[in-house]
Write an enzyme that holds these catalytic residues in place. Structure first.
Site, PDB file in Angstrom:
ATOM      1  CB  THR A  29      49.557  14.896  37.660  1.00 54.48           C
ATOM      2  OG1 THR A  29      50.553  14.548  36.680  1.00 54.48           O
ATOM      3  CG2 THR A  29      48.522  15.776  37.006  1.00 54.48           C
ATOM      4  CD  GLU A 215      54.140  13.959  31.870  1.00 49.30           C
ATOM      5  OE1 GLU A 215      55.272  13.445  31.826  1.00 49.30           O
ATOM      6  OE2 GLU A 215      53.100  13.317  32.098  1.00 49.30           O
ATOM      7  CD  GLN A 245      56.561   8.565  33.516  1.00 48.18           C
ATOM      8  OE1 GLN A 245      55.570   8.628  32.804  1.00 48.18           O
ATOM      9  NE2 GLN A 245      56.522   8.819  34.807  1.00 48.18           N
ATOM     10  NE  ARG A 603      51.631   5.848  31.706  1.00 42.90           N
ATOM     11  CZ  ARG A 603      51.929   6.736  32.643  1.00 42.90           C
ATOM     12  NH1 ARG A 603      51.063   7.651  33.000  1.00 42.90           N
ATOM     13  NH2 ARG A 603      53.095   6.714  33.252  1.00 42.90           N
TER      14      ARG A 603
END
Ligand code: ATP
Ligand code: MG
Length: 670
Positions: A29, A215, A245, A603
């Site tokens: 990201t 994503e 993911q 996370r």
């Protein structure tokens, strides 16, 4: 912002298509954010010609904020940073004429769609909720796969398929007549439009000159097609993703799209990133070892230069109530010792319903929290209904509460009656409730309407009287019974199970209000008005906090946590049948659940707790729980199981002749 060599390559490669494939926390990201700034500042792109797409609204907001911080607010103005659906909506809005849609089209959510399907299929599906749901999901899958009704009819072979395809066509015709679109249309319609209309395609390819997608592993067929159409021959795009993911295959997401990119764009530049900047080494090691149990599209090796870190902890609670209490107690203890902030903690769970007891425990302990995605307890329709009744009982002049419940359940009081009642009350400067008892109303309304209103008013007055006598608990019980709220829920819910869930929420509210009314060791008993204001205030605080993002514990599902990071993470309900979920065990699709666990673990930046129960109530039965197989797959030397005897050395374990895991299972059974 600093970048490593791999990230630098990804940011600076602008002459052709680029795929960044890398594990969690490796800065994908960050690449997107830096690349947007680079395109504007160094490559001469105008902000309004760059689009970036993410998966959730929350992620889009965060990305916008981070880009604005990195390149300046003024420079960032005009960038298209949104979800796929918002981008689709934008295209539809601007092209509505070409599409033959009237400008004021309405958007149907899942409930609207369900209601319409129910009405349209009365003859064929006989209001069978499960069948209607199956139809809704078939339609959604067709749309996600870019299949229009005519094609669906040709594709299906079995009888039910044919019926569904015919109903899909009927549904589409009605949606058109209503000038309405559903969620899937927001991707399907722009995609088909761009595919078929060259002029429109050229217009959008000129408008969006560089496209970035975060994503990417969770895009479905129609989203991938939209990407291809938007980038066209020029293929100026960067997509980033992680096949480990991919957690939305149930919504048609195709991780194979990662592989397809390579064949659709032979010039694709593939960049891998291997350094994780997010998590302690222990957390990362645990994540890597867990996901190694899954098959892989591309092999990846992630490492971290951060500290080795604290061991991961497994907390064991007696039941689900204690589970929530344990988490809250641990947060309070940990925060006190470490002088941390509430905002640094996240509690992650598999399903939305798991939030209820957590919310309760947090509220009881006056810990601020924020629940994202899903509906928080007080925003749920059934809670709002009953709260509105209580508000009205306490304060009959509350016109909002009045309007919410006056015809709920149905009392034959329609909109026309209410409009006249409202006008009458306005003229006399009294509340609508007061107007019911005004003799002048007889001139305004038909006798039947006046009678229904009067009965309703009297019912509220009577309930108030009981409460005033100090029998509030009784008053509430009677109220819920007299309005037949349970029947109402069964009539209006999408399934018996949903109705049951909603009724459970009501008993939860009832229990809560009762506790406040009766008081306990800590709190004095309260009066009904006090309870209602306390709870309403809570509700308002929650809504305000949506915008403020203050110092609050974060609650969300594992799905909603994708892309985010928190210093301290609790994963609750890490048990067989929950994670992995029963349905995925039945369908032999545990790999996807393992990816979900991987998303959850990755996370965490500094510390991670797993929480499990010995037993748990489900569907009215108390069941024994077993720790998730995923816990057993983790490196046990990095885990500390609560209440476990002091760590044995490897030799001692060998001597007892039992494997680590067998020991754990034994301990759990005691
Ligand atoms: N080169 C770098 N130097 C220092 N910190 C970095 C670097 N790259 C990324 N980070 C930090 O590492 C963390 C993870 O980055 P980011 O969220 O971009 O990862 P990601 O690959 O998108 O993760 P996910 O797969 O979970 O979406 C962030 O806090 C980010 O600021
Ligand atoms: Mg990310």
């Amino acid at each position: 912002m600093k970048l490593n060599p791999g990230q630098n390559d990804a940011v600076h490669y602008v002459s052709g298509p680029c795929l960044v494939l890398a594990g969690a926390g490796s800065g994908k990201t960050r690449v997107i954010i830096n690349k947007i700034a680079y395109l504007v500042e160094k490559c001469g792109y105008k902000a309004r010609n760059i689009a970036a797409v993410t998966f959730t609204n929350k992620a889009a907001r965060e990305m916008k904020e981070r880009v604005a911080q990195s390149m300046g607010r003024k420079e960032a103005r005009g960038l298209w940073i949104s979800t796929f659906h918002t981008l689709g909506l934008e295209i539809i809005k601007r092209e509505h004429k070409v599409l033959g849609l009237k400008a004021g089209f309405s958007l149907f959510d899942d409930q609207d769609t369900f209601a319409l399907l129910k009405e349209l299929t009365q003859d064929e599906l006989d209001e069978d909720k499960d069948l209607i749901k199956a139809l809704a999901s078939a339609i959604s899958n067709w749309k996600g796969g870019l299949v229009i009704p005519q094609q669906a009819r040709k594709m299906v072979k079995d009888e039910q398929g044919q019926l569904f395809a015919m109903l899909y066509q009927r549904y589409a015709q009605h949606m058109k007549a209503y000038n309405a679109l559903d969620f899937d249309d927001l991707i399907l319609i722009p995609t088909l439009l761009l595919r078929m209309n060259e002029e429109v395609r050229t217009r959008w390819q000129t408008r969006i000159q560089y496209l970035l997608v975060d994503e990417y592993q969770d895009t479905n067929t129609s989203q991938y097609e939209l990407v291809k159409l938007l980038v066209g021959e020029r293929a100026r795009f960067t997509v980033v993703g992680d096949d480990d993911q991919s957690i939305y295959s149930w919504r048609g997401a195709k991780p194979q799209n990662l592989v397809l990119l390579g064949s659709d764009f032979p010039k694709l530049k593939l960049i891998k990133l291997e350094q994780n900047y997010r998590s302690s080494q222990r957390i990362l090691r645990a994540a890597n070892i867990l996901i190694a149990n899954n098959p892989h599209v591309y092999e990846k090796a992630l490492f971290s230069d951060l500290a080795y870190g604290e061991p991961l902890r497994v907390l064991i609670a007696a039941n689900e109530e204690q589970e929530a209490e344990r988490v809250v107690a641990e947060i309070i203890r940990h925060k006190f010792v470490g002088r941390t902030q509430f905002g640094q903690y996240a509690i992650l769970y598999r399903g939305n319903h798991q939030s209820r007891l957590l919310e309760r425990a947090l509220m009881t302990n006056r810990i601020p929290y924020k629940l994202s995605g899903g509906t928080s307890f007080f925003a749920r329709a059934e809670i709002k209904d009953i709260m509105a009744y209580l508000r009205l009982v306490v304060n009959p002049d509350d016109d909002n509460a009045f309007l919410r419940v006056v015809n709920l359940p149905k009392r034959g009081i329609g909109p026309a009656t209410l409009e006249r009642l409202g006008n009458f009350a306005n003229q006399k400067h009294i509340s609508m409730f007061e107007a019911i008892f005004d003799a002048g109303l007889n001139h305004e309304l038909a006798p039947a309407a006046v009678k229904s209103l009067y009965q309703f008013g009297q019912f509220i007055v009577d309930t108030g009287e009981i409460a005033k006598r100090g029998e509030s608990v009784d008053a509430i019980k009677k109220l819920i019974r007299s309005i037949n709220y349970e029947d109402y829920l069964y009539e209006t819910s999408t399934s018996a199970k949903a109705a049951e869930m909603r009724m459970k929420n009501i008993s939860e509210l009832y229990r809560w209000v009762t506790e406040m009314l009766e008081g306990d060791e800590l709190d004095e008993p309260m009066t009904l008005p006090e309870v209602v204001t306390r709870l309403t205030l809570r509700d308002m605080m929650e809504r305000n906090s949506e915008d403020e993002g203050g110092d609050q514990v974060q609650l969300m599902t594992l799905h909603a946590s994708k892309g985010l990071e928190f210093p301290f993470v609790f994963m609750v309900g890490v048990e067989e049948r929950i994670l992995p979920h029963q349905s995925s065990i039945d369908e032999d699709n545990v790999d996807e659940e393992r990816r979900l666990a991987y998303v959850g673990i990755t996370r965490a930046q500094r510390e991670l707790w797993f929480v499990i129960c010995r037993e748990r109530r489900q569907f009215g039965e108390t069941m024994r729980c077993e720790p998730s197989r995923f816990l057993m797959e983790l490196p046990q030397d990095d885990l500390i199981w609560e209440n476990r005897k002091p760590q044995q050395t490897e030799q001692q374990r060998m001597a007892t002749g039992k494997s680590n895991i067998a020991n754990l299972r034994d301990m759990f059974k005691k």
